[in-house]
Write a protein that holds these residues in place. Structure first.
Motif, PDB file in Angstrom:
ATOM      1  N   GLY A 198       0.828  -1.200   0.000  1.00 25.55           N
ATOM      2  CA  GLY A 198       0.000   0.000   0.000  1.00 25.55           C
ATOM      3  C   GLY A 198       0.856   1.241   0.000  1.00 25.55           C
ATOM      4  N   SER A 199       1.144   1.760   1.198  1.00 22.08           N
ATOM      5  CA  SER A 199       1.974   2.957   1.298  1.00 22.08           C
ATOM      6  C   SER A 199       3.421   2.696   0.912  1.00 22.08           C
ATOM      7  CB  SER A 199       1.912   3.507   2.734  1.00 22.08           C
ATOM      8  OG  SER A 199       0.599   3.923   3.056  1.00 22.08           O
ATOM      9  N   ASP A 200       3.867   1.446   1.003  1.00 20.53           N
ATOM     10  CA  ASP A 200       5.238   1.090   0.633  1.00 20.53           C
ATOM     11  C   ASP A 200       5.303   0.786  -0.855  1.00 20.53           C
ATOM     12  OD1 ASP A 200       7.840   0.253   0.450  1.00 20.53           O
ATOM     13  OD2 ASP A 200       7.504  -1.686   1.429  1.00 20.53           O
ATOM     14  N   LEU A 201       5.468   1.829  -1.660  1.00 20.68           N
ATOM     15  CA  LEU A 201       5.422   1.666  -3.113  1.00 20.68           C
ATOM     16  C   LEU A 201       6.620   0.892  -3.655  1.00 20.68           C
ATOM     17  CD1 LEU A 201       4.106   5.211  -4.093  1.00 20.68           C
ATOM     18  CD2 LEU A 201       2.819   3.080  -3.958  1.00 20.68           C
ATOM     19  N   GLN A 202       7.697   0.811  -2.869  1.00 20.35           N
ATOM     20  CA  GLN A 202       8.835   0.027  -3.332  1.00 20.35           C
ATOM     21  C   GLN A 202       8.521  -1.465  -3.362  1.00 20.35           C
ATOM     22  OE1 GLN A 202      12.798   1.267  -1.790  1.00 20.35           O
ATOM     23  NE2 GLN A 202      11.640   2.620  -0.427  1.00 20.35           N
ATOM     24  N   GLY A 203       7.470  -1.864  -2.624  1.00 19.61           N
ATOM     25  CA  GLY A 203       7.164  -3.277  -2.504  1.00 19.61           C
ATOM     26  C   GLY A 203       6.208  -3.816  -3.550  1.00 19.61           C
ATOM     27  N   ILE A 204       5.907  -3.043  -4.581  1.00 22.80           N
ATOM     28  CA  ILE A 204       4.959  -3.525  -5.592  1.00 22.80           C
ATOM     29  C   ILE A 204       5.532  -4.723  -6.335  1.00 22.80           C
ATOM     30  CG2 ILE A 204       3.909  -1.250  -5.887  1.00 22.80           C
ATOM     31  CD1 ILE A 204       5.468  -0.958  -8.480  1.00 22.80           C
ATOM     32  N   ARG A 205       4.629  -5.603  -6.772  1.00 24.37           N
ATOM     33  CA  ARG A 205       5.038  -6.827  -7.456  1.00 24.37           C
ATOM     34  C   ARG A 205       4.555  -6.914  -8.896  1.00 24.37           C
ATOM     35  NH1 ARG A 205       4.429 -11.704  -2.959  1.00 24.37           N
ATOM     36  NH2 ARG A 205       5.884 -10.815  -1.414  1.00 24.37           N
ATOM     37  N   THR A 206       3.691  -6.006  -9.302  1.00 24.00           N
ATOM     38  CA  THR A 206       3.252  -6.005 -10.692  1.00 24.00           C
ATOM     39  C   THR A 206       4.459  -5.778 -11.598  1.00 24.00           C
ATOM     40  OG1 THR A 206       1.059  -5.209 -10.110  1.00 24.00           O
ATOM     41  CG2 THR A 206       1.759  -4.883 -12.384  1.00 24.00           C
ATOM     42  N   ARG A 207       4.661  -6.687 -12.555  1.00 20.29           N
ATOM     43  CA  ARG A 207       5.852  -6.658 -13.412  1.00 20.29           C
ATOM     44  C   ARG A 207       5.498  -6.238 -14.836  1.00 20.29           C
ATOM     45  NH1 ARG A 207       9.756 -10.031 -10.930  1.00 20.29           N
ATOM     46  NH2 ARG A 207       9.440  -9.794  -8.679  1.00 20.29           N
ATOM     47  N   ALA A 208       6.454  -5.629 -15.490  1.00 23.81           N
ATOM     48  CA  ALA A 208       6.340  -5.308 -16.908  1.00 23.81           C
ATOM     49  C   ALA A 208       7.672  -5.651 -17.562  1.00 23.81           C
ATOM     50  CB  ALA A 208       5.998  -3.832 -17.116  1.00 23.81           C
ATOM     51  N   ARG A 209       7.692  -6.673 -18.376  1.00 22.32           N
ATOM     52  CA  ARG A 209       8.946  -7.076 -19.037  1.00 22.32           C
ATOM     53  C   ARG A 209       8.909  -6.631 -20.493  1.00 22.32           C
ATOM     54  NH1 ARG A 209       8.169 -11.494 -22.256  1.00 22.32           N
ATOM     55  NH2 ARG A 209       6.290 -12.743 -21.832  1.00 22.32           N
ATOM     56  N   ARG A 210      10.054  -6.219 -20.956  1.00 23.93           N
ATOM     57  CA  ARG A 210      10.169  -5.746 -22.337  1.00 23.93           C
ATOM     58  C   ARG A 210      10.163  -6.932 -23.289  1.00 23.93           C
ATOM     59  NH1 ARG A 210      12.563  -0.927 -24.616  1.00 23.93           N
ATOM     60  NH2 ARG A 210      12.165  -1.046 -26.865  1.00 23.93           N
ATOM     61  N   ASP A 211       9.344  -6.844 -24.344  1.00 25.99           N
ATOM     62  CA  ASP A 211       9.287  -7.864 -25.386  1.00 25.99           C
ATOM     63  C   ASP A 211       9.181  -7.149 -26.724  1.00 25.99           C
ATOM     64  OD1 ASP A 211       9.051 -10.231 -26.807  1.00 25.99           O
ATOM     65  OD2 ASP A 211       6.896 -10.435 -26.422  1.00 25.99           O
ATOM     66  N   GLY A 212      10.314  -6.867 -27.303  1.00 29.31           N
ATOM     67  CA  GLY A 212      10.334  -6.118 -28.551  1.00 29.31           C
ATOM     68  C   GLY A 212       9.844  -4.699 -28.343  1.00 29.31           C
ATOM     69  N   GLU A 213       8.815  -4.325 -29.064  1.00 28.17           N
ATOM     70  CA  GLU A 213       8.258  -2.982 -28.967  1.00 28.17           C
ATOM     71  C   GLU A 213       7.066  -2.911 -28.022  1.00 28.17           C
ATOM     72  OE1 GLU A 213       9.632  -0.155 -30.277  1.00 28.17           O
ATOM     73  OE2 GLU A 213      11.228  -1.624 -30.582  1.00 28.17           O
ATOM     74  N   HIS A 214       6.973  -3.892 -27.118  1.00 29.25           N
ATOM     75  CA  HIS A 214       5.889  -3.913 -26.141  1.00 29.25           C
ATOM     76  C   HIS A 214       6.422  -4.216 -24.745  1.00 29.25           C
ATOM     77  CE1 HIS A 214       3.514  -4.419 -29.842  1.00 29.25           C
ATOM     78  NE2 HIS A 214       2.486  -3.976 -29.146  1.00 29.25           N
ATOM     79  N   TYR A 215       5.612  -3.845 -23.743  1.00 26.51           N
ATOM     80  CA  TYR A 215       5.793  -4.341 -22.381  1.00 26.51           C
ATOM     81  C   TYR A 215       4.687  -5.362 -22.131  1.00 26.51           C
ATOM     82  CZ  TYR A 215       9.082  -0.608 -21.154  1.00 26.51           C
ATOM     83  OH  TYR A 215      10.173   0.227 -21.090  1.00 26.51           O
ATOM     84  N   VAL A 216       5.029  -6.436 -21.448  1.00 28.97           N
ATOM     85  CA  VAL A 216       4.053  -7.447 -21.063  1.00 28.97           C
ATOM     86  C   VAL A 216       3.850  -7.346 -19.548  1.00 28.97           C
ATOM     87  CG1 VAL A 216       3.455  -9.889 -21.054  1.00 28.97           C
ATOM     88  CG2 VAL A 216       4.813  -8.951 -22.940  1.00 28.97           C
ATOM     89  N   ILE A 217       2.615  -7.045 -19.141  1.00 32.30           N
ATOM     90  CA  ILE A 217       2.312  -6.742 -17.740  1.00 32.30           C
ATOM     91  C   ILE A 217       1.598  -7.914 -17.079  1.00 32.30           C
ATOM     92  CG2 ILE A 217       1.151  -5.136 -16.172  1.00 32.30           C
ATOM     93  CD1 ILE A 217       1.122  -3.107 -18.511  1.00 32.30           C
ATOM     94  N   ASP A 218       2.062  -8.255 -15.872  1.00 37.11           N
ATOM     95  CA  ASP A 218       1.399  -9.258 -15.050  1.00 37.11           C
ATOM     96  C   ASP A 218       1.294  -8.734 -13.622  1.00 37.11           C
ATOM     97  OD1 ASP A 218       0.956 -11.946 -16.538  1.00 37.11           O
ATOM     98  OD2 ASP A 218       3.008 -11.378 -17.128  1.00 37.11           O
ATOM     99  N   GLY A 219       0.111  -8.865 -13.038  1.00 33.33           N
ATOM    100  CA  GLY A 219      -0.062  -8.425 -11.651  1.00 33.33           C
ATOM    101  C   GLY A 219      -1.457  -7.895 -11.412  1.00 33.33           C
TER     102      GLY A 219
END
Length: 383
Positions: free
Chosen positions: A132-153
């Motif tokens: 919540g308040s600890d924004l460093q602890g987020i786990r939603t990921r975005a990995r680069r795949d060519g000209e896109h980001y792939v988001i999971d979370g």
């Protein structure tokens, strides 16, 4: 002492606020109970807010904004607090502010005019079930795949999430770098494969402001969705812009204190107890005297902070003071006022009862008050 006038409240801002007050009274307040029952305002409200010039009023007209400044936004927050209902435009404004500061020209042209008109509703995706308040602890990921980001979370407590066409999403683009691996992506939700919204969350207050969970399963967005000039800038961007958001909370806090006192003063003069009005009882007068003093101190401090925000020199620690102290006193004041209403204060048909539950979230969102104290404490060094 003459009646106090906030220094930022120019005749033009007062006229703008009066227009907003009339709009709230005629077009919003009559529908609040229905919106509370369905868990969100009608979509058409956003377009009406845009038509009236109430969306992005502090941004340049070249992007659809109103060419105003922070005082215009403060006036809108005051109006919503004084009327007892806010449509959730705070996150919308905050996203616009981020775009204006960090967005490319193409991003600004793509999204800001639609946000100003209400055709695009914006939400912020920061908090997660485990962060919540600890924004460093987020786990939603975005990995680069060519000209896109792939988001999971997933994200939770997303105000405007039900209608959101655009989500400013905090993600980890490099989990190994901690805070330096956080980036912000602007995610367009329409027809977006792998994206879904949860049902409105059942909050104890602010029931007409939709708050939902957002889920991202292999969601692909173009690399051009990145906010800023490179990956890893998100945490610094958030830390820089949070004073803008936290002052909105502080403004609402002092307005709620003033409204609670106004409602209570009217009640204690009308309500009879022991053969006289409640106001004639010494305890009532002392309670009101203490709360009036605290509300006056809060008003003076918040007005000073608005001036510093307009000048671009409001620092994080001072904004944190306005947020934590203002919301703490807001909740204390409303609680004390409710007590003076007796059993009537516990009824939702009385505004003070609604204020009691609606105000409680103020100490949580925008960064919990405990985090605000930590921000302030970090500035405390011996001279």
């Amino acid at each position: 002492m003459d009646e106090y006038r906030s220094p930022w409240r120019t005749p033009e801002v007062e006229q703008f606020q009066e227009t907003a007050r009339r709009f709230w009274t005629a077009e919003l307040i009559p529908h609040v109970e229905r919106w509370e029952a369905q868990g969100h305002i009608d979509r058409g409200v956003w377009r009406r807010l845009g038509e009236m010039g109430f969306l992005l009023a502090d941004l340049p007209s070249g992007y659809g904004g109103g060419d105003g400044d922070y005082a215009h936004l403060a006036a809108l927050v005051e109006t919503s607090a004084a009327c007892g209902f806010g449509p959730g435009f705070g996150p919308h404004y905050i996203v616009g502010h981020y775009l204006h500061h960090y967005g490319s020209e193409a991003q600004k042209r793509r999204w800001l005019p639609g946000m100003a008109s209400g055709d695009i509703v914006a939400s912020i995706g920061m908090s997660e079930p485990g962060a919540g308040s600890d924004l460093q602890g987020i786990r939603t990921r975005a990995r680069r795949d060519g000209e896109h980001y792939v988001i999971d979370g997933s994200k939770t407590f997303n105000t405007n999430g039900h209608h959101a066409d655009l989500v400013m999403l905090a993600v980890k683009t490099d989990a190994a770098l901690g805070a330096k691996g956080v980036s912000l992506l602007m995610v367009e939700t329409r027809d977006l494969a792998g994206f879904r919204r949860g049902a409105p969350l059942d909050k104890i207050g602010l029931k007409a402001q939709d708050t939902v969970e957002l889920f991202f399963d292999q969601v692909r967005v173009p690399v051009s969705s990145l906010l800023g000039t490179g990956e890893g800038q998100g945490f610094a961007q958030m830390m820089s812009q949070l004073p803008y958001e936290r002052m909105l909370i502080g403004i609402r806090a002092v307005c709620n204190m003033e409204r609670a006192l106004e409602l209570t003063l009217a009640h204690v003069h009308q309500r009879q107890a022991f053969g006289q009005s409640l106001f004639k009882l010494q305890n009532t007068r002392f309670e009101l005297a203490e709360m009036k003093t605290e509300a006056t101190l809060a008003r003076l401090f918040v007005d000073q902070c608005i001036g510093w925000q307009q000048e671009g020199r409001l620092d994080a620690a001072t904004a944190a003071m306005a947020k934590w102290w203002g919301t703490q006193k807001e909740c204390e004041t409303i609680d004390r006022c409710l007590q003076l209403f007796g059993g009537y204060g516990f009824m939702r048909e009385y505004p003070i009862g609604r204020m009691f539950v609606d105000s409680r979230g103020q100490k949580i969102y925008g960064g919990a008050n405990e985090v605000m104290k930590e921000i302030i404490a970090r500035q405390l060094v011996p001279r």
